[in-house]
Design an enzyme around this catalytic site. Structure first.
Site, PDB file in Angstrom:
ATOM      1  CE  LYS A   1      27.360 -45.197  -3.635  1.00 34.35           C
ATOM      2  NZ  LYS A   1      28.722 -46.054  -3.051  1.00 34.35           N
TER       3      LYS A   1
ATOM      4  CG  ASP B   1      27.823 -43.899   0.122  1.00 33.31           C
ATOM      5  OD1 ASP B   1      28.834 -44.726  -0.334  1.00 33.31           O
ATOM      6  OD2 ASP B   1      27.940 -42.734   0.051  1.00 33.31           O
TER       7      ASP B   1
HETATM    8  O1  2IT Z   1      31.003 -47.285  -1.757  1.00 24.48           O
HETATM    9  C1  2IT Z   1      30.675 -48.378  -1.425  1.00 24.48           C
HETATM   10  O2  2IT Z   1      31.212 -49.391  -1.926  1.00 24.48           O
HETATM   11  C2  2IT Z   1      29.411 -48.453  -0.572  1.00 24.48           C
HETATM   12  N1  2IT Z   1      29.012 -47.609  -0.312  1.00 24.48           N
HETATM   13  C3  2IT Z   1      29.286 -49.942  -0.131  1.00 24.48           C
HETATM   14  C4  2IT Z   1      28.220 -50.668  -1.370  1.00 24.48           C
HETATM   15  C5  2IT Z   1      27.698 -51.971  -1.005  1.00 24.48           C
HETATM   16  O3  2IT Z   1      26.847 -52.460  -1.900  1.00 24.48           O
HETATM   17  O4  2IT Z   1      27.851 -52.635   0.000  1.00 24.48           O
END
Ligand code: 2IT
Length: 449
Positions: free
Chosen positions: A126, A166
């Site tokens: 993340k 996100d």
């Molecule tokens: O919380 C999540 O799963 C996302 N923000 C998407 C992550 C992604 O790599 O598509």
């Protein structure tokens, strides 16, 4: 609780007392794993849990950008590469003033289990920045994204770490981030980011995927209880991309989303956010950068409740789809008092530990965890990566079919894992155990690292 788990939770609480969100998620996930640890003493022998709660790496960097008046601003950017045992780090970027190391680590930890649950080869990561995009001009956003990517590009790549969107990061931001990555690297590596525009390798249905997936998951839960989604009323929080996908799919299936919320309060629309015009208006509200849900009430003439959350509304299903810790004990008490049966988390960790335990303890309530319910988003991101590496594009039907099958499988695998350990229809423990098992097996097979 298993003594090894208790000792790991204690370690994390002691070491990371300044990271409350991270401690919260570790507590939630590990406390589900007692029967697994009891059955697998080899995990303790390899000290697997202490290794699992320590990210592979977390780093921060300076992001300087220049506003439209020519004034420089400095923000902190982050990337947390939490666990790479089953695939390249994968997870979104969040641009929001609440972003800090604790938030990045909680999201990275959650993402690790969620990504394992998709059944696809994705590690967990993340990132983001404590930058507030609301009220910023397009040029300021572009400038911020370029500066952010200038710091990050050397640490990511299609086989290493693949960020996505996100909160505060949508297709526009991904476009600016990708443009800067391409300029700096001088190669066509569009598998480095997901959530791209369709003209340069984005997957059809990626914007809808999280919301659609959440509704597909809800359908599995309802089917388990012998019920149908047709005619159900749903209280949703947030009004971003995820809430939008929920409204769209709910409308198609004859259910009604009757609330949306923002930092300013919530709206109640008894007719449902259930026309093309209303659903499309959500996109306008988001892209305006005003970050106000009251606009919806003004436009469609429904009630607006300033400063309140929608959790006191009598509905069939609750779906918190805004951000973490949106449902605390006082809200959980209202939900229980209203006799609501379905509590379906959608945002990452929307419920405090205390509120979650309280609702899970209600004999007639079904609680579904976000790491399963919202996994369709990252699942379609993995499909986007596949399409990019194959240099082709699937049709909407193909993507939707795979998404639907994936959500059914996540529900099925969670049910199976909970039953294997005698936990009944416990979707929270089932998802934690299913995700854990895959990551644990990969880590055990790869040695003590
Ligand atoms: O919380 C999540 O799963 C996302 N923000 C998407 C992550 C992604 O790599 O598509």
């Amino acid at each position: 609780m298993n003594a090894y788990i208790e000792s790991v939770i204690k370690n994390v609480e002691k070491k990371h007392s300044a990271q409350p969100e991270f401690v919260q998620t570790v507590r939630e996930v590990l406390s589900s794993l007692s029967p697994v640890m009891d059955a697998h003493p080899e995990y303790e022998a390899a000290d697997l849990l202490n290794r699992m709660v320590e990210p592979d790496r977390t780093f921060s960097f300076r992001v300087v950008w220049i506003d439209d008046q020519g004034k420089p601003h400095t923000n902190t950017g982050y990337r947390c590469q939490f666990n790479g045992a089953i695939g390249p780090y994968k997870g979104g970027l969040r641009f929001h003033p609440t972003v800090n190391e604790s938030v990045m680590k909680f999201l990275g930890f959650e993402q690790t289990f969620k990504n394992a649950l998709t059944g696809l080869p994705l590690g967990g990561g993340k990132g983001g920045a404590d930058f507030d995009p609301s009220g910023k001009s397009d040029r300021e956003i572009m400038n911020f994204c370029q500066s952010y990517m200038s710091a990050l590009y050397r640490f990511i790549g299609p086989d290493c770490d693949v960020p996505a969107g996100d909160i505060g990061v949508g297709m526009r931001e991904i476009g600016y981030l990708y443009g800067q990555y391409r300029r700096l690297k001088g190669v066509w590596e569009n598998g480095v980011l997901t959530g791209k525009g369709l003209t340069y390798g984005g997957s059809i249905l990626r914007p809808e995927a999280t919301g659609y997936g959440a509704i597909y998951y809800l359908q599995e839960v309802l089917a388990h209880e012998g019920e149908d989604i047709q005619g159900k009323t749903i209280a949703v929080s947030g009004f971003g991309n995820v809430a939008w996908g929920i409204c769209k799919k709910a409308m198609q299936l004859g259910a009604k989303v009757v609330t949306l919320s923002g930092p300013d309060g919530y709206i109640y629309d008894p007719d449902g956010v259930a026309t093309e015009e209303k659903v499309n208006y959500m996109l306008e509200m988001r892209s305006s950068g005003r970050n106000r849900v009251q606009d919806y009430a003004d436009k469609f003439g429904c009630q607006f409740f300033p400063g309140e959350k929608p959790w006191g509304c009598k509905v069939d299903v609750i779906m918190p789809a805004a951000t973490q810790n949106d449902v605390l004990m006082a809200s959980a008490e209202k939900i229980v008092a209203n006799g609501i049966k379905y509590y379906i988390e959608v945002a990452n960790m929307p419920t405090s530990n205390e509120a979650l335990e309280y609702m899970m303890a209600q004999p007639n309530m079904i609680v579904a965890p976000s790491k399963a319910v919202n996994a369709g988003g990252v699942g379609v991101s993995a499909m986007e990566m596949s399409q990019n590496s194959e240099r082709l594009a699937w049709t909407a039907e193909e993507v939707d079919e795979r998404l639907h099958a994936m959500m059914k499988e996540i529900h099925r695998a969670s049910v199976e894992c909970a039953e294997e350990y005698g936990l009944g229809y416990n979707l929270v423990a089932g998802a934690n155990i299913a995700g854990f098992k895959k990551v644990a097996t990969a880590m055990m097979e790869q040695g003590i690292i």
